[in-house]
Design a protein around this motif. Structure first.
Motif, mmCIF file in Angstrom:
data_model
loop_
_atom_site.group_PDB
_atom_site.id
_atom_site.type_symbol
_atom_site.label_atom_id
_atom_site.label_comp_id
_atom_site.label_asym_id
_atom_site.label_seq_id
_atom_site.Cartn_x
_atom_site.Cartn_y
_atom_site.Cartn_z
ATOM 1 N N ALA A 1 30.925 -90.065 26.826
ATOM 2 C CA ALA A 1 31.738 -89.202 27.694
ATOM 3 C C ALA A 1 31.830 -87.837 27.011
ATOM 4 C CB ALA A 1 33.123 -89.798 27.891
ATOM 5 N N ALA A 2 31.256 -86.824 27.665
ATOM 6 C CA ALA A 2 31.175 -85.482 27.053
ATOM 7 C C ALA A 2 31.922 -84.470 27.914
ATOM 8 C CB ALA A 2 29.708 -85.091 26.899
ATOM 9 N N SER A 3 31.956 -83.225 27.418
ATOM 10 C CA SER A 3 32.718 -82.166 28.089
ATOM 11 C C SER A 3 34.166 -82.632 28.277
ATOM 12 C CB SER A 3 32.062 -81.804 29.432
ATOM 13 O OG SER A 3 32.693 -80.693 30.021
ATOM 14 N N ILE A 4 34.719 -83.100 27.184
ATOM 15 C CA ILE A 4 36.099 -83.599 27.152
ATOM 16 C C ILE A 4 37.021 -82.406 26.933
ATOM 17 C CG2 ILE A 4 37.706 -84.941 25.712
ATOM 18 C CD1 ILE A 4 35.913 -86.794 27.317
ATOM 19 N N ARG A 5 38.053 -82.292 27.781
ATOM 20 C CA ARG A 5 38.917 -81.100 27.716
ATOM 21 C C ARG A 5 40.318 -81.402 27.196
ATOM 22 N NH1 ARG A 5 36.086 -77.897 31.496
ATOM 23 N NH2 ARG A 5 34.040 -77.864 30.529
ATOM 24 N N HIS A 6 40.739 -82.676 27.282
ATOM 25 C CA HIS A 6 42.121 -83.002 26.890
ATOM 26 C C HIS A 6 42.210 -84.504 26.571
ATOM 27 C CE1 HIS A 6 42.214 -84.381 31.020
ATOM 28 N NE2 HIS A 6 41.917 -83.140 31.431
ATOM 29 N N THR B 1 26.174 -81.520 18.968
ATOM 30 C CA THR B 1 26.150 -80.059 18.991
ATOM 31 C C THR B 1 25.414 -79.647 20.263
ATOM 32 O OG1 THR B 1 24.015 -79.824 17.852
ATOM 33 C CG2 THR B 1 25.965 -80.026 16.465
ATOM 34 N N ASN B 2 25.496 -78.376 20.589
ATOM 35 C CA ASN B 2 24.672 -77.832 21.675
ATOM 36 C C ASN B 2 24.386 -76.371 21.342
ATOM 37 O OD1 ASN B 2 26.725 -76.109 22.815
ATOM 38 N ND2 ASN B 2 27.634 -77.893 23.816
ATOM 39 N N PRO B 3 23.475 -75.716 22.046
ATOM 40 C CA PRO B 3 23.116 -74.341 21.673
ATOM 41 C C PRO B 3 24.310 -73.384 21.670
ATOM 42 C CG PRO B 3 21.448 -75.252 23.127
ATOM 43 C CD PRO B 3 22.573 -76.254 23.087
ATOM 44 N N PRO C 1 27.298 -87.829 30.261
ATOM 45 C CA PRO C 1 27.913 -87.235 31.457
ATOM 46 C C PRO C 1 28.985 -86.223 31.045
ATOM 47 C CG PRO C 1 28.681 -89.506 31.136
ATOM 48 C CD PRO C 1 27.632 -89.256 30.091
ATOM 49 N N PHE C 2 28.957 -85.052 31.706
ATOM 50 C CA PHE C 2 29.851 -83.942 31.359
ATOM 51 C C PHE C 2 31.098 -83.995 32.249
ATOM 52 C CE2 PHE C 2 27.439 -80.383 28.952
ATOM 53 C CZ PHE C 2 26.806 -81.310 28.135
ATOM 54 N N ILE C 3 32.094 -84.714 31.797
ATOM 55 C CA ILE C 3 33.294 -84.978 32.601
ATOM 56 C C ILE C 3 34.018 -83.674 33.004
ATOM 57 C CG2 ILE C 3 35.492 -86.224 32.651
ATOM 58 C CD1 ILE C 3 32.894 -87.996 32.326
ATOM 59 N N GLY C 4 34.331 -82.840 32.018
ATOM 60 C CA GLY C 4 35.126 -81.628 32.301
ATOM 61 C C GLY C 4 34.434 -80.686 33.264
ATOM 62 N N ARG C 5 33.120 -80.530 33.109
ATOM 63 C CA ARG C 5 32.416 -79.593 34.000
ATOM 64 C C ARG C 5 32.362 -80.123 35.426
ATOM 65 N NH1 ARG C 5 27.485 -76.699 30.594
ATOM 66 N NH2 ARG C 5 28.547 -76.726 28.578
ATOM 67 N N ILE C 6 32.394 -81.454 35.603
ATOM 68 C CA ILE C 6 32.454 -82.015 36.961
ATOM 69 C C ILE C 6 33.841 -81.718 37.556
ATOM 70 C CG2 ILE C 6 32.338 -84.118 38.366
ATOM 71 C CD1 ILE C 6 30.402 -85.276 36.210
ATOM 72 N N ILE D 1 17.844 -86.440 19.259
ATOM 73 C CA ILE D 1 17.361 -85.253 19.976
ATOM 74 C C ILE D 1 18.020 -85.172 21.352
ATOM 75 C CG2 ILE D 1 15.333 -84.034 20.829
ATOM 76 C CD1 ILE D 1 15.528 -84.416 17.716
ATOM 77 N N LYS D 2 18.660 -84.030 21.582
ATOM 78 C CA LYS D 2 19.371 -83.843 22.854
ATOM 79 C C LYS D 2 18.470 -83.066 23.809
ATOM 80 C CE LYS D 2 24.221 -82.811 23.702
ATOM 81 N NZ LYS D 2 25.289 -81.913 23.266
ATOM 82 N N ILE D 3 18.252 -83.648 24.982
ATOM 83 C CA ILE D 3 17.343 -83.044 25.963
ATOM 84 C C ILE D 3 18.035 -83.042 27.322
ATOM 85 C CG2 ILE D 3 15.074 -83.209 27.079
ATOM 86 C CD1 ILE D 3 14.055 -84.838 24.735
ATOM 87 N N LEU E 1 32.558 -86.041 17.121
ATOM 88 C CA LEU E 1 33.120 -84.693 17.191
ATOM 89 C C LEU E 1 32.107 -83.775 17.867
ATOM 90 C CD1 LEU E 1 35.864 -83.608 16.267
ATOM 91 C CD2 LEU E 1 34.717 -82.625 14.276
ATOM 92 N N ASP E 2 32.580 -82.983 18.834
ATOM 93 C CA ASP E 2 31.719 -82.103 19.618
ATOM 94 C C ASP E 2 31.854 -80.684 19.076
ATOM 95 O OD1 ASP E 2 29.967 -81.562 21.755
ATOM 96 O OD2 ASP E 2 31.602 -81.124 23.138
ATOM 97 N N THR E 3 31.086 -80.374 18.067
ATOM 98 C CA THR E 3 31.213 -79.079 17.399
ATOM 99 C C THR E 3 30.009 -78.865 16.494
ATOM 100 O OG1 THR E 3 32.655 -77.724 15.962
ATOM 101 C CG2 THR E 3 32.454 -80.028 15.387
HETATM 102 C C1 E4P Z 1 28.251 -82.642 24.769
HETATM 103 O O1 E4P Z 1 27.382 -83.174 24.132
HETATM 104 C C2 E4P Z 1 28.399 -81.176 24.942
HETATM 105 O O2 E4P Z 1 28.146 -80.550 23.716
HETATM 106 C C3 E4P Z 1 29.790 -80.774 25.340
HETATM 107 O O3 E4P Z 1 30.632 -81.883 25.515
HETATM 108 C C4 E4P Z 1 29.871 -79.754 26.416
HETATM 109 O O4 E4P Z 1 31.217 -79.515 26.731
HETATM 110 P P1 E4P Z 1 31.733 -78.205 27.484
HETATM 111 O O5 E4P Z 1 31.664 -78.463 28.954
HETATM 112 O O6 E4P Z 1 33.158 -78.069 27.026
HETATM 113 O O7 E4P Z 1 30.866 -77.057 27.046
#
Ligand code: E4P
Length: 215
Positions: free
Chosen positions: A162-167, A27-29, A128-133, A82-84, A5-7
């Motif tokens: 697989a991150a930045s998942i939008r749907h 999580t992220n900042p 990898p941030f799929i949605g932002r790509i 640790i996320k870097i 879960l990305d939250t």
């Molecule tokens: C992944 O670890 C990030 O927290 C996250 O997927 C970023 O997604 P966003 O592009 O919706 O902010």
């Protein structure tokens, strides 16, 4: 494929953990800032709810600062990862942490070569941030496909999130490509359950059962 879960919302994590389908949290900042609470307190609570990798991001931009933050966060619970971000100093710190057996999730990955570098630095996970790509008119799944192909050629031991998942379609495509994990927002996880035929089917079964009871 595992589902994280990305939250940073403890309420969302508690509910999703109850469904029995998630095995980790990222999580992220930005997500933490939305909660308006102490970061460590949030992490402690998340660790009490989910027994799996919990990614916590550092914000230092120098090696010593990253190491200090990372050691402090990983002392909270052995499940903390640790996320870097992927940049030279970040990977330098990641390789030092790998030597200390502290797992790192290298984040903000937008190319297969960045993922390759992170794997060489000893990352336990790459994100990898799929949605932002997709947002910039490229195809996030092409990047994921490249990463899966390259990682399949070798034995890095680095797992792909697989991150930045939008749907839900992103989750389906990530699974088809063999991603190890998809980290999904709570709303997307809810959407994954949904199918109109399931709703109709439940309604019909319940209505028919009521008819039996009436006879
Ligand atoms: C992944 O670890 C990030 O927290 C996250 O997927 C970023 O997604 P966003 O592009 O919706 O902010």
């Amino acid at each position: 494929m595992e589902i994280f879960l990305d939250t940073a919302s403890v309420e969302e994590i508690r509910e999703a953990a109850g469904w029995g389908v998630i095995s980790g949290v990222t999580t992220n900042p930005t997500l933490v800032a939305k909660e308006g609470r102490d970061f460590r307190a949030i992490l402690e609570e998340i660790c009490s709810l989910v027994d799996g990798p919990i990614s916590a991001e550092v914000i230092s931009m120098d090696v010593e600062g990253i190491l200090e933050e990372a050691r402090g966060l990983s002392a909270i619970n052995p499940n903390i990862v640790i996320k870097i971000p992927v940049f030279p100093v970040g990977l330098q710190a990641a390789s030092r942490l790998a030597e200390e057996k502290i797992r790192v999730n290298v984040t903000l990955i937008f190319s297969a070569l960045q993922a390759l570098l992170a794997a060489r630095a000893g990352a336990a996970f790459v994100s990898p941030f799929i949605g932002r790509i997709d947002d910039i008119g490229q195809d996030g799944m092409d990047v994921l496909d490249d990463i899966m192909g390259i990682f399949g050629n070798y034995d890095f031991g680095t797992r792909v999130i697989a991150a930045s998942i939008r749907h839900p379609r992103h989750v389906l495509d990530a699974a088809r490509l063999g991603a190890d994990i998809a980290t999904v927002p709570f709303t997307v996880l809810g959407q994954m359950f949904k199918h109109p035929l399931t709703d109709q089917g439940i309604t019909r079964f319940l209505n028919d059962w009521d008819k039996i009871k009436e006879t």
